[in-house]
Design an enzyme around this catalytic site. Structure first.
Site, PDB file in Angstrom:
ATOM      1  CG  ASP A 138      -1.517   1.486   1.358  1.00 35.33           C
ATOM      2  OD1 ASP A 138      -2.229   1.727   0.494  1.00 35.33           O
ATOM      3  OD2 ASP A 138      -1.589   1.748   2.624  1.00 35.33           O
ATOM      4  CG  ASP A 198      -1.504   7.879   0.238  1.00 37.95           C
ATOM      5  OD1 ASP A 198      -0.707   8.652   0.254  1.00 37.95           O
ATOM      6  OD2 ASP A 198      -2.229   7.717  -0.801  1.00 37.95           O
ATOM      7  CG  HIS A 206      -8.714  15.001  -6.334  1.00 42.17           C
ATOM      8  ND1 HIS A 206      -8.504  14.263  -7.145  1.00 42.17           N
ATOM      9  CD2 HIS A 206      -7.949  14.509  -5.137  1.00 42.17           C
ATOM     10  CE1 HIS A 206      -7.808  12.966  -6.878  1.00 42.17           C
ATOM     11  NE2 HIS A 206      -7.410  13.304  -5.448  1.00 42.17           N
ATOM     12  CB  ALA A 218      -5.707  22.571  -7.144  1.00 32.45           C
ATOM     13  CG  ASN A 237      -0.875  12.230  -5.578  1.00 34.35           C
ATOM     14  OD1 ASN A 237      -0.650  13.042  -5.746  1.00 34.35           O
ATOM     15  ND2 ASN A 237      -2.267  11.800  -5.066  1.00 34.35           N
ATOM     16  CG  ASP A 276      -2.009   2.916   6.343  1.00 35.08           C
ATOM     17  OD1 ASP A 276      -2.554   2.639   5.161  1.00 35.08           O
ATOM     18  OD2 ASP A 276      -2.583   3.917   6.762  1.00 35.08           O
TER      19      ASP A 276
HETATM   20  C1  XBP Z   1      -4.905   6.328   0.696  1.00 31.78           C
HETATM   21  C2  XBP Z   1      -6.230   7.197   0.152  1.00 31.78           C
HETATM   22  C3  XBP Z   1      -5.997   8.220  -0.912  1.00 31.78           C
HETATM   23  C4  XBP Z   1      -5.140   9.385  -0.324  1.00 31.78           C
HETATM   24  C5  XBP Z   1      -5.070  10.583  -1.156  1.00 31.78           C
HETATM   25  O1  XBP Z   1      -4.574   5.685  -0.384  1.00 31.78           O
HETATM   26  O2  XBP Z   1      -7.515   6.995   0.288  1.00 31.78           O
HETATM   27  O3  XBP Z   1      -7.213   8.829  -1.341  1.00 31.78           O
HETATM   28  O4  XBP Z   1      -5.758   9.783   0.861  1.00 31.78           O
HETATM   29  O5  XBP Z   1      -4.846  10.477  -2.516  1.00 31.78           O
HETATM   30  P1  XBP Z   1      -3.789   4.228  -0.256  1.00 31.78           P
HETATM   31  P2  XBP Z   1      -5.671  10.719  -3.788  1.00 31.78           P
HETATM   32  O6  XBP Z   1      -3.663   4.026   1.364  1.00 31.78           O
HETATM   33  O7  XBP Z   1      -4.567   3.100  -0.489  1.00 31.78           O
HETATM   34  O8  XBP Z   1      -2.325   4.453  -0.649  1.00 31.78           O
HETATM   35  O9  XBP Z   1      -6.173  12.455  -3.511  1.00 31.78           O
HETATM   36  O10 XBP Z   1      -4.823  10.687  -5.070  1.00 31.78           O
HETATM   37  O11 XBP Z   1      -6.949   9.900  -3.849  1.00 31.78           O
HETATM   38 MG    MG Z   2      -2.977   3.360   3.256  1.00 34.55          MG
END
Ligand code: XBP
Ligand code: MG
Length: 249
Positions: free
Chosen positions: A8, A10, A81, A83, A127, A182
């Site tokens: 994963d 984030d 989003h 931006a 990202n 996570d």
């Molecule tokens: C986490 C998310 C993402 C980020 C923001 O993703 O839910 O939406 O918070 O990114 P993961 P975006 O834990 O699966 O990596 O604005 O590009 O959605």
């Molecule tokens: Mg995550």
């Protein structure tokens, strides 16, 4: 037998949410002349909604000072989003968001041992590119046999689409891979794809109730525990034991 590790992004590779995405959302609000700001507590609650665009739209639906029609709210959420993602890349490029403890060590160990690695995330590809480019350089992709982002898998976690696609792309079966996650949404997505899942608790989900994970730890350099076993830190030997135990369960 362990053949593949699916990461994963984030919260797992890096603590991107509080000082990355949240701050970038607030800067996007400001740049659009909007008075809205998400503090840490309210952003933590909003993280129950996976996907930055969906999170934004969910919040707009509840705001009295948001545009009246649904179409206008969708349009505003799209612009904010886009931006936000640009501003997020600026934050990441500045070096403000380091990899979490043990991430580089485990990625390097997998590469050295010939374990396939994949990314399965609900975040936008730009990202991921920003975060991994800042940490590993422009050729970061060569470490991963598959990179599945929201652009490829639009059904966001807890839907298992991203994990199923990553497994298909690296041609591994679910029981010969492990997901590192996570969040509850992430664990549900990986488990629904049939994957053993190591929960690497992140700041916003530190106290979340257990949600079906196969093993758990506070970070990759800390003690990892699973039913009937534990190890001092998360290394390949620990991952192999977790996957073998899951296969026997
Ligand atoms: C986490 C998310 C993402 C980020 C923001 O993703 O839910 O939406 O918070 O990114 P993961 P975006 O834990 O699966 O990596 O604005 O590009 O959605
Ligand atoms: Mg995550």
């Amino acid at each position: 037998m362990l053949r593949a590790v699916l990461w994963d992004v984030d919260g797992t590779l890096a603590e991107t949410e509080r000082d990355g995405h949240r701050v970038a959302f607030n800067r996007a609000f400001e740049a659009h002349g909007l008075p809205w700001r998400w503090d840490v507590e309210s952003y933590g609650r909003l993280l129950a909604v996976a996907g930055g665009f969906e999170r934004l739209l969910y919040d707009l639906e509840a705001r009295r000072d948001a545009p009246a029609s649904h179409d206008e709210r969708v349009d505003l959420a799209r612009r904010l989003h886009a931006a936000k993602n640009g501003l997020y890349a600026d934050i990441v490029d500045s070096g403000a968001i380091p990899l979490r403890n043990g991430v580089r060590r485990l990625i390097d160990a997998c590469a050295e041992a010939g374990i396939l690695q994949g990314i399965a995330t609900t975040t936008t590809r730009s990202n991921v590119d920003a975060l991994l480019g800042a940490s590993f350089g422009p050729d970061w992709q060569r470490r991963f046999a598959a990179v599945v982002c929201a652009d490829d898998a639009p059904c966001k976690k807890p839907d298992p689409q991203a994990y199923r696609l990553a497994l298909a792309r690296i041609a591994a079966a679910a029981d010969e891979a492990i997901a590192l996650e996570d969040s509850p949404n992430g664990v549900h997505a990986a488990r629904a794809a049939g994957l053993p899942t190591l929960l690497v608790r992140s700041d916003f989900f530190r106290d979340a109730a257990s949600c079906g994970e196969t093993a758990w730890c506070d970070d990759l350099d800390s003690r990892v525990t699973w039913p009937g076993g534990e190890a001092e830190r998360v290394d390949l030997d620990a991952l192999r034991r977790i996957v073998d135990r899951a296969a026997r369960a």
